[in-house]
Design an enzyme around this catalytic site. Sequence first.
Site, PDB file in Angstrom:
ATOM      1  N   TYR A  51       0.833  -1.199   0.000  1.00  0.00           N
ATOM      2  CA  TYR A  51       0.000   0.000   0.000  1.00  0.00           C
ATOM      3  C   TYR A  51       0.867   1.247   0.000  1.00  0.00           C
ATOM      4  O   TYR A  51       2.082   1.177   0.196  1.00  0.00           O
ATOM      5  CB  TYR A  51      -0.960   0.000   1.200  1.00  0.00           C
ATOM      6  CG  TYR A  51      -0.306   0.281   2.529  1.00  0.00           C
ATOM      7  CD1 TYR A  51       0.482  -0.687   3.160  1.00  0.00           C
ATOM      8  CD2 TYR A  51      -0.451   1.509   3.157  1.00  0.00           C
ATOM      9  CE1 TYR A  51       1.087  -0.419   4.373  1.00  0.00           C
ATOM     10  CE2 TYR A  51       0.149   1.777   4.375  1.00  0.00           C
ATOM     11  CZ  TYR A  51       0.917   0.803   4.981  1.00  0.00           C
ATOM     12  OH  TYR A  51       1.527   1.055   6.174  1.00  0.00           O
ATOM     13  N   ARG A  84      -6.142 -20.887  -2.333  1.00  0.00           N
ATOM     14  CA  ARG A  84      -5.250 -20.590  -1.196  1.00  0.00           C
ATOM     15  C   ARG A  84      -4.007 -21.473  -1.254  1.00  0.00           C
ATOM     16  O   ARG A  84      -4.088 -22.692  -1.109  1.00  0.00           O
ATOM     17  CB  ARG A  84      -5.991 -20.796   0.128  1.00  0.00           C
ATOM     18  CG  ARG A  84      -5.158 -20.315   1.316  1.00  0.00           C
ATOM     19  CD  ARG A  84      -5.856 -20.470   2.654  1.00  0.00           C
ATOM     20  NE  ARG A  84      -5.013 -19.944   3.723  1.00  0.00           N
ATOM     21  CZ  ARG A  84      -3.974 -20.592   4.242  1.00  0.00           C
ATOM     22  NH1 ARG A  84      -3.662 -21.797   3.822  1.00  0.00           N
ATOM     23  NH2 ARG A  84      -3.246 -20.036   5.193  1.00  0.00           N
ATOM     24  N   LYS A 125       6.504  -1.934   2.027  1.00  0.00           N
ATOM     25  CA  LYS A 125       5.291  -1.315   2.603  1.00  0.00           C
ATOM     26  C   LYS A 125       4.137  -2.297   2.386  1.00  0.00           C
ATOM     27  O   LYS A 125       3.280  -2.115   1.520  1.00  0.00           O
ATOM     28  CB  LYS A 125       5.021   0.058   1.985  1.00  0.00           C
ATOM     29  CG  LYS A 125       4.115   0.912   2.868  1.00  0.00           C
ATOM     30  CD  LYS A 125       4.197   2.372   2.512  1.00  0.00           C
ATOM     31  CE  LYS A 125       3.138   3.210   3.204  1.00  0.00           C
ATOM     32  NZ  LYS A 125       3.261   3.344   4.649  1.00  0.00           N
TER      33      LYS A 125
HETATM   34  C1  LIG Z   1       6.328   1.662   9.540  1.00  0.00           C
HETATM   35  C2  LIG Z   1       6.426   3.029   8.955  1.00  0.00           C
HETATM   36  N1  LIG Z   1       7.588   3.681   8.995  1.00  0.00           N
HETATM   37  C3  LIG Z   1       7.728   4.928   8.488  1.00  0.00           C
HETATM   38  C4  LIG Z   1       6.649   5.588   7.917  1.00  0.00           C
HETATM   39  C5  LIG Z   1       6.825   6.976   7.368  1.00  0.00           C
HETATM   40  O1  LIG Z   1       6.769   6.954   5.969  1.00  0.00           O
HETATM   41  P1  LIG Z   1       6.258   8.208   5.119  1.00  0.00           P
HETATM   42  O2  LIG Z   1       7.170   9.352   5.466  1.00  0.00           O
HETATM   43  O3  LIG Z   1       6.415   7.782   3.707  1.00  0.00           O
HETATM   44  O4  LIG Z   1       4.838   8.456   5.509  1.00  0.00           O
HETATM   45  C6  LIG Z   1       5.411   4.945   7.841  1.00  0.00           C
HETATM   46  C7  LIG Z   1       4.276   5.637   7.227  1.00  0.00           C
HETATM   47  O5  LIG Z   1       3.140   5.287   7.348  1.00  0.00           O
HETATM   48  C8  LIG Z   1       5.298   3.637   8.365  1.00  0.00           C
HETATM   49  O6  LIG Z   1       4.115   2.974   8.310  1.00  0.00           O
END
Ligand SMILES: Cc1ncc(COP(=O)(O)O)c(C=O)c1O
Length: 291
Positions: free
Chosen positions: A37, A104, A151
């Site tokens: 995401y 699955r 992410k």
């Molecule tokens: C685990 C984690 N670390 C760091 C960040 C900071 O990232 P960004 O500056 O791209 O929002 C996020 C943002 O949601 C995050 O979920």
Amino acid sequence: MSSLPDTLCHLNGRTLPLCDARISVMDRGFLFGDGIYEALPVYGRRLFRFDDHMARLERSLAKLRIDNPHRREGWLALVRELVAAHPADDQMVYLQVTRGVGPRDHVMLEGLEPTVFAMSNPLKQPTAEQRHHGVACVSARDFRWERCDIKSTSLLGNVMARQMSADHGAIETVLLRDGWLTEASSSNVWVVHEGALLGPPKSEHLLEGVRVALLSELCEECGIAFNLRPLAEADVFAADELLLSSASKEVLPVTRLDGELVGHGALRGKPGPVYARLYEAYQRAKREQSI
Ligand SMILES: Cc1ncc(COP(=O)(O)O)c(C=O)c1O
């Protein structure tokens, strides 16, 4: 149950009310958290650091061998349409891509059609109270997996970490892996030491926030030394200033950690001068760089 907003969302090429959006129970995002995401801030209907968010989305998809369903222009068109349809001027756009629907099986099945979901919500910005007095955090052992650079929608570790701070009325949980600072549950963490902004080096133990490159640029602009290097627990607890950064928090001062005041001397427990300069520079960047 809290009710869903009746705003429009995007699902697999269709625009429809959020409350009507449906996916298959066989979607691997639902079964395995097999997806990625992005969350991108929008100020006055203009996108902030769009290309950086797209670059990270592309990296996350490539690391998981999920086909990118859109080129950058396609993502831009999709995001612009969502932003235009939303009533708020300042928004947070959420994009999610999962590997898609299939039997699955833990194996990364090939040939699946990725599921694309996107929505936008009113942007929740830090309050004046949080900016002027700073926020409270707690610290905890970083017990998450070793691929926090992706992410991923598999966020259970982050959810559990966040709840620890919520249970203490704090805003974030600062995570330490084997005694070294990684990040917080949904933010990057910064230590100010002797006027310099210090963050942990890039690694698979933390997400490279879009604000990492941004803060390095803002530091350059403000004449603040910037360095990414390993930071021990003692560095965090002895910080002159402690900051969080994320798309929604922008840059935010932490003035209490585990119930103790952060900082030294007259500035103990107060937002410091490095924060103040970065906050101003950040607001300027929002105005000048949003597209
Ligand atoms: C685990 C984690 N670390 C760091 C960040 C900071 O990232 P960004 O500056 O791209 O929002 C996020 C943002 O949601 C995050 O979920």
